[in-house]
Design a protein around this motif. Structure first.
Motif, PDB file in Angstrom:
ATOM      1  N   THR A   1      20.624   5.612 -10.017  1.00 21.55           N
ATOM      2  CA  THR A   1      19.960   5.741  -8.726  1.00 21.55           C
ATOM      3  C   THR A   1      18.485   5.379  -8.800  1.00 21.55           C
ATOM      4  O   THR A   1      17.854   5.499  -9.848  1.00 21.55           O
ATOM      5  N   LYS A   2      17.966   4.953  -7.659  1.00 21.97           N
ATOM      6  CA  LYS A   2      16.569   4.576  -7.563  1.00 21.97           C
ATOM      7  C   LYS A   2      15.697   5.798  -7.885  1.00 21.97           C
ATOM      8  O   LYS A   2      15.998   6.899  -7.446  1.00 21.97           O
ATOM      9  N   MET A   3      14.641   5.536  -8.631  1.00 26.09           N
ATOM     10  CA  MET A   3      13.686   6.604  -8.862  1.00 26.09           C
ATOM     11  C   MET A   3      12.907   6.801  -7.571  1.00 26.09           C
ATOM     12  O   MET A   3      12.296   5.869  -7.065  1.00 26.09           O
TER      13      MET A   3
ATOM     14  N   PRO B   1       2.366   9.397  -7.273  1.00 32.89           N
ATOM     15  CA  PRO B   1       2.701   8.126  -7.923  1.00 32.89           C
ATOM     16  C   PRO B   1       3.781   8.304  -9.002  1.00 32.89           C
ATOM     17  O   PRO B   1       3.730   9.261  -9.766  1.00 32.89           O
ATOM     18  N   HIS B   2       4.760   7.414  -8.999  1.00 30.22           N
ATOM     19  CA  HIS B   2       5.761   7.447 -10.062  1.00 30.22           C
ATOM     20  C   HIS B   2       5.868   6.072 -10.703  1.00 30.22           C
ATOM     21  O   HIS B   2       5.145   5.140 -10.329  1.00 30.22           O
ATOM     22  N   ILE B   3       6.803   5.956 -11.646  1.00 33.07           N
ATOM     23  CA  ILE B   3       6.928   4.722 -12.426  1.00 33.07           C
ATOM     24  C   ILE B   3       7.182   3.504 -11.532  1.00 33.07           C
ATOM     25  O   ILE B   3       6.705   2.409 -11.803  1.00 33.07           O
TER      26      ILE B   3
ATOM     27  N   ALA C   1       0.149  -1.035   8.843  1.00 32.55           N
ATOM     28  CA  ALA C   1       0.055  -1.180   7.381  1.00 32.55           C
ATOM     29  C   ALA C   1       0.018  -2.639   6.937  1.00 32.55           C
ATOM     30  O   ALA C   1      -0.767  -3.012   6.062  1.00 32.55           O
ATOM     31  N   LEU C   2       0.865  -3.466   7.532  1.00 31.57           N
ATOM     32  CA  LEU C   2       0.958  -4.859   7.067  1.00 31.57           C
ATOM     33  C   LEU C   2      -0.366  -5.604   7.218  1.00 31.57           C
ATOM     34  O   LEU C   2      -0.701  -6.487   6.421  1.00 31.57           O
ATOM     35  N   LEU C   3      -1.114  -5.206   8.242  1.00 31.08           N
ATOM     36  CA  LEU C   3      -2.385  -5.904   8.467  1.00 31.08           C
ATOM     37  C   LEU C   3      -3.427  -5.627   7.381  1.00 31.08           C
ATOM     38  O   LEU C   3      -4.472  -6.264   7.341  1.00 31.08           O
ATOM     39  N   ASN C   4      -3.122  -4.685   6.459  1.00 34.95           N
ATOM     40  CA  ASN C   4      -4.114  -4.399   5.397  1.00 34.95           C
ATOM     41  C   ASN C   4      -4.424  -5.641   4.574  1.00 34.95           C
ATOM     42  O   ASN C   4      -5.533  -5.800   4.072  1.00 34.95           O
ATOM     43  N   TYR C   5      -3.408  -6.517   4.445  1.00 37.18           N
ATOM     44  CA  TYR C   5      -3.592  -7.691   3.583  1.00 37.18           C
ATOM     45  C   TYR C   5      -4.668  -8.633   4.119  1.00 37.18           C
ATOM     46  O   TYR C   5      -5.237  -9.415   3.363  1.00 37.18           O
ATOM     47  N   VAL C   6      -4.886  -8.567   5.429  1.00 42.51           N
ATOM     48  CA  VAL C   6      -5.919  -9.452   5.991  1.00 42.51           C
ATOM     49  C   VAL C   6      -7.186  -8.683   6.378  1.00 42.51           C
ATOM     50  O   VAL C   6      -8.288  -9.240   6.312  1.00 42.51           O
TER      51      VAL C   6
ATOM     52  N   ILE D   1       6.186  -7.047  -3.748  1.00 44.38           N
ATOM     53  CA  ILE D   1       6.760  -5.893  -3.035  1.00 44.38           C
ATOM     54  C   ILE D   1       8.059  -5.469  -3.727  1.00 44.38           C
ATOM     55  O   ILE D   1       8.600  -6.218  -4.538  1.00 44.38           O
ATOM     56  N   GLY D   2       8.565  -4.300  -3.362  1.00 41.07           N
ATOM     57  CA  GLY D   2       9.892  -3.883  -3.825  1.00 41.07           C
ATOM     58  C   GLY D   2      10.937  -4.398  -2.846  1.00 41.07           C
ATOM     59  O   GLY D   2      10.632  -4.675  -1.685  1.00 41.07           O
ATOM     60  N   LYS D   3      12.157  -4.509  -3.313  1.00 40.05           N
ATOM     61  CA  LYS D   3      13.200  -5.124  -2.487  1.00 40.05           C
ATOM     62  C   LYS D   3      13.485  -4.318  -1.214  1.00 40.05           C
ATOM     63  O   LYS D   3      14.013  -4.859  -0.247  1.00 40.05           O
ATOM     64  N   ASP D   4      13.152  -3.038  -1.204  1.00 42.23           N
ATOM     65  CA  ASP D   4      13.426  -2.207  -0.025  1.00 42.23           C
ATOM     66  C   ASP D   4      12.505  -2.534   1.143  1.00 42.23           C
ATOM     67  O   ASP D   4      12.768  -2.098   2.260  1.00 42.23           O
ATOM     68  N   ILE D   5      11.429  -3.276   0.890  1.00 40.49           N
ATOM     69  CA  ILE D   5      10.540  -3.587   2.015  1.00 40.49           C
ATOM     70  C   ILE D   5      10.473  -5.103   2.246  1.00 40.49           C
ATOM     71  O   ILE D   5       9.460  -5.642   2.676  1.00 40.49           O
ATOM     72  N   LEU D   6      11.609  -5.744   1.969  1.00 41.09           N
ATOM     73  CA  LEU D   6      11.692  -7.192   2.144  1.00 41.09           C
ATOM     74  C   LEU D   6      11.657  -7.583   3.619  1.00 41.09           C
ATOM     75  O   LEU D   6      10.947  -8.507   4.011  1.00 41.09           O
TER      76      LEU D   6
ATOM     77  N   ILE E   1       0.879  -1.175   0.000  1.00 42.55           N
ATOM     78  CA  ILE E   1       0.000   0.000   0.000  1.00 42.55           C
ATOM     79  C   ILE E   1       0.916   1.224   0.000  1.00 42.55           C
ATOM     80  O   ILE E   1       1.906   1.284   0.716  1.00 42.55           O
ATOM     81  N   TYR E   2       0.598   2.167  -0.862  1.00 47.39           N
ATOM     82  CA  TYR E   2       1.523   3.271  -1.147  1.00 47.39           C
ATOM     83  C   TYR E   2       1.355   4.403  -0.136  1.00 47.39           C
ATOM     84  O   TYR E   2       0.238   4.714   0.285  1.00 47.39           O
ATOM     85  N   TYR E   3       2.487   5.001   0.229  1.00 47.47           N
ATOM     86  CA  TYR E   3       2.417   6.141   1.145  1.00 47.47           C
ATOM     87  C   TYR E   3       1.618   7.248   0.477  1.00 47.47           C
ATOM     88  O   TYR E   3       1.935   7.677  -0.637  1.00 47.47           O
ATOM     89  N   VAL E   4       0.635   7.719   1.194  1.00 46.62           N
ATOM     90  CA  VAL E   4      -0.319   8.641   0.604  1.00 46.62           C
ATOM     91  C   VAL E   4       0.329   9.985   0.258  1.00 46.62           C
ATOM     92  O   VAL E   4      -0.134  10.698  -0.623  1.00 46.62           O
TER      93      VAL E   4
ATOM     94  N   TRP F   1      14.343  -2.341  -8.571  1.00 44.74           N
ATOM     95  CA  TRP F   1      13.929  -0.941  -8.703  1.00 44.74           C
ATOM     96  C   TRP F   1      14.081  -0.461 -10.129  1.00 44.74           C
ATOM     97  O   TRP F   1      15.002  -0.875 -10.839  1.00 44.74           O
ATOM     98  N   TRP F   2      13.230   0.464 -10.493  1.00 42.51           N
ATOM     99  CA  TRP F   2      13.472   1.240 -11.696  1.00 42.51           C
ATOM    100  C   TRP F   2      14.451   2.339 -11.323  1.00 42.51           C
ATOM    101  O   TRP F   2      14.228   3.073 -10.352  1.00 42.51           O
ATOM    102  N   LEU F   3      15.520   2.404 -12.074  1.00 40.93           N
ATOM    103  CA  LEU F   3      16.553   3.389 -11.801  1.00 40.93           C
ATOM    104  C   LEU F   3      16.493   4.485 -12.852  1.00 40.93           C
ATOM    105  O   LEU F   3      16.037   4.265 -13.961  1.00 40.93           O
TER     106      LEU F   3
END
Ligand code: MSP
Length: 647
Positions: free
Chosen positions: A298-300, A20-22, A232-237, A260-265, A13-16, A292-294
């Motif tokens: 660097t990370k976008m 939004p980016h690529i 946040a993690l509980l959103n999935y359930v 997920i993206g690798k940064d939130i592994l 779930i995206y930080y509000v 990541w899309w770079l």
């Protein structure tokens, strides 16, 4: 295939607060594409996305705007919610962490863990990072700074509530070791195991309200709110009815796949999994971490200020072209570079040239010789049998590749099939055959139309709208159902075709991207969502002196060979009279290199040199193409001196 399977896919779930980016668009388009493939495979599916709305940064941003955090979130979450349909994403549910259906579940989960003794009070001292909104231990810090943001950290000492995560480390290790497909790709599982090797600490899951008020209150201490990740993690359930609708929950939870993206592994593979264990719930089926899309190296990301707006790209090139590029050019799990040039090249080669051109080629011939209708299939010869066999193989191979997360390979296999259809047309030359043997030409065109229908089904998850348009053009409108139902020979002879419109117009390379392209942010802000895609306009008129700037020359081919590793490129060595040139040209699927030496071609001699497949290409060879004759090189009518000017 066959037995009824379920597939529940989630995005983070995206930080509000973010625009939004690529990078965000990628994960959501990936989830949408995966779920559409699962549908084709016959699975029942559910797809969840949403926004993460609590925490310090949201509170601060709202304060800066003089708004309540809730009003701020109500406004900002729309940027995500309204983006997805524009990218042809069709989620089943969109959850916001400020919705009561979510906050109730978070409180019930906290209460259950508290009563079970899995939450304890500890007086806590640690390094707190405001940017990452979490505490770090001394060993986590990098050069004394926050390992996530690189910002300075503060030493804070306070009473806090802790989730007893340390209790579950060994069980988690056993689960990861016993289930090689749990954390994907496999090197990410190794990373998590290495993290567990350091020993699991307990996890601080509360924040005193005096420091942070914008969160979900702990049900057993109203002076505290819960840590944003616990929430946040509980959103999935919470979204599928934990504690409120057990039937729905049981229906989907055992089939959950997190993208997920690798940064939130770590938060997903360690915090979330141990939370689930403590709650007595099964773990998700898989957690897949993408790269990541770079931009450059660097990370976008918003904080680095190098983001590309998906709406901007969609406005210029169309949503399905963007989707195709994102899915084809990223290998799941690895980083990839985002560039508008690469997107344009992908559009022009795979979509405009291979797929769009094939549709136009057969449509032109059917229009001319078969009254614009599907011709009779006739009796297949060995050539048609080979095409059918390839289509059958593809129908089996694509689901397997998708299951293995090799989406880029699945797409490439389909495109190879499309290329093989182009080659089949060139080899069998129905445009000539039709004059002597019309039924044979009809059989070939029927085969290509069926091939196109198969390609449309198989590419539908990636480009739903374009492929539905292709099916309309083929006279078989509607959404693809399941691959089991995709049978060769279902196109009915006599059905009217409507493939006149170019499905994928060629796009122009941005002259000096990103400046030359309309600023994506501007396009997004200006609300020009319905703007005509730039490539739909014809070439602009030019003045005579502009034409004169183009240096056209006759060149003699000294040698020509295929470029190793490419199935479309030819490498020409040319004689221009006063000099020799090397030119790489995308002609390999139309022209054999053998026998070209000694012939003459027309060259745009003053085109800026460009690296293609690591070769510096100096110029462009001119050719023309029609449905009847396929592709032909432009040549002088009689031999002339190499280097002669064309005017
Ligand atoms: N809110 C948390 C997730 C909570 S999930 C229970 C969060 N949000 S985020 O908006 O910062 O990131 C959401 C996702 O976007 C993450 O998976 C992140 O990896 C992904 N991306 C953000 N930038 C990215 C790229 N440049 N490239 C690819 N994905 C990246 O983290």
């Amino acid at each position: 295939m066959g037995e009824s399977r379920r597939y529940y896919v989630t995005t983070p779930i995206y930080y509000v607060n973010d625009r939004p980016h690529i990078g965000h668009a990628y994960c959501t388009v990936l989830a949408d594409t995966m779920r559409r493939y699962r549908r084709l495979m016959g699975d029942e599916t559910w797809f969840l996305t949403g926004t993460d709305e609590h925490g310090q940064k949201v509170q601060e941003a709202a304060e800066r705007r003089g708004m309540s955090p809730q009003a701020h979130c109500d406004e900002l979450h729309a940027a995500f919610r309204e983006l997805w349909p524009q990218l042809h994403v069709e989620e089943d549910d969109f959850i916001r962490t400020t919705e009561p259906r979510h906050t109730r579940v978070v409180q019930a989960a906290l209460q259950q863990l508290w009563e079970a003794g899995d939450i304890t009070i500890q007086s806590y001292e640690g390094w707190y990072s405001t940017g990452a909104e979490r505490f770090f231990t001394e060993k986590d810090l990098v050069d004394g700074r926050c390992p996530d943001t690189g910002q300075p950290v503060q030493w804070i000492s306070e009473k806090n509530y802790f989730f007893r995560m340390s209790r579950y480390g060994e069980r988690l290790r056993a689960h990861i070791e016993a289930n090689p497909d749990f954390i994907r790709p496999p090197h990410r599982a190794n990373e998590v195991l290495a993290f567990l090797d350091k020993g699991l600490d307990d996890l601080c899951i509360s924040r005193p309200k005096e420091r942070l008020a914008w969160g979900i209150e702990l049900p057993f201490d109203s002076d505290y709110v819960t840590y944003v990740w616990f929430d946040a993690l509980l959103n999935y359930v919470s979204a599928i009815g934990l504690f409120s609708d057990s039937e729905r929950f049981e229906r989907w939870w055992p089939h959950a796949h997190h993208l997920i993206g690798k940064d939130i592994l770590t938060t997903h593979s360690v915090y979330w999994t141990t939370m689930l264990m403590a709650l007595g719930l099964p773990l998700p089926r898989s957690i897949t971490a993408t790269g990541w899309w770079l931009q450059g190296d660097t990370k976008m990301s918003k904080s680095l200020g190098n983001v590309v707006s998906p709406l901007g790209m969609k406005d210029v090139y169309g949503a399905d072209v963007l989707r195709f590029f994102l899915m084809r050019d990223m290998v799941i799990g690895l980083d990839a570079n985002f560039s508008e040039e690469a997107l344009v090249r992908r559009n022009n080669s795979d979509l405009a040239n291979d797929l769009g051109n094939l549709a136009r080629r057969v449509a032109g011939l059917c229009d001319r010789y078969f009254e614009g209708k599907v011709p009779e299939p006739g009796e297949p010869t060995a050539a048609e049998a080979a095409v059918m066999a390839t289509a059958d193989d593809l129908r089996a191979a694509v689901p397997q590749l998708v299951d293995d997360l090799k989406l880029h390979s699945a797409i490439e296999e389909i495109m190879q099939f499309v290329r093989s259809l182009n080659k089949y047309v060139t080899d069998t030359a129905p445009f000539r055959l039709v004059k002597t043997d019309a039924p044979a030409a009809g059989r070939i065109l029927y085969t290509v139309l069926e091939g196109l229908r198969h390609a449309a089904w198989l590419l539908w998850p990636v480009m739903p709208q374009k492929m539905e348009a292709l099916l309309v053009g083929l006279g078989v409108p509607g959404k693809p159902t399941t691959l089991d139902a995709l049978r060769w020979g279902e196109l009915r002879a006599g059905t009217g075709l409507g493939l006149g419109e170019a499905l994928f117009p060629r796009a122009e390379l941005p002259v000096a991207a990103p400046e030359a392209a309309p600023s994506p942010e501007k396009a997004a802000e200006g609300g020009s969502a319905e703007a005509e895609p730039a490539q739909a306009q014809g070439p602009a008129e030019i003045a005579f002196d502009q034409f004169e700037q183009v240096d056209l020359r006759v060149a003699t081919v000294l040698s020509c060979q295929r470029v190793e590793g490419s199935d479309r490129l030819l490498d020409f060595q040319l004689d221009l009279g006063t000099e020799q040139r090397r030119v790489v040209s995308g002609l390999a699927q139309h022209i054999a290199p053998e026998g070209l030496a000694g012939t003459q071609v027309v060259l745009v001699a003053n085109l800026a040199p460009r690296k293609i497949f690591k070769i510096l290409s100096q110029g462009m060879i001119l050719s023309c193409e029609t449905p009847e004759s396929g592709l032909t090189l432009l040549r002088p009518g009689a031999a002339v001196a190499a280097g002669a000017k064309v005017s």
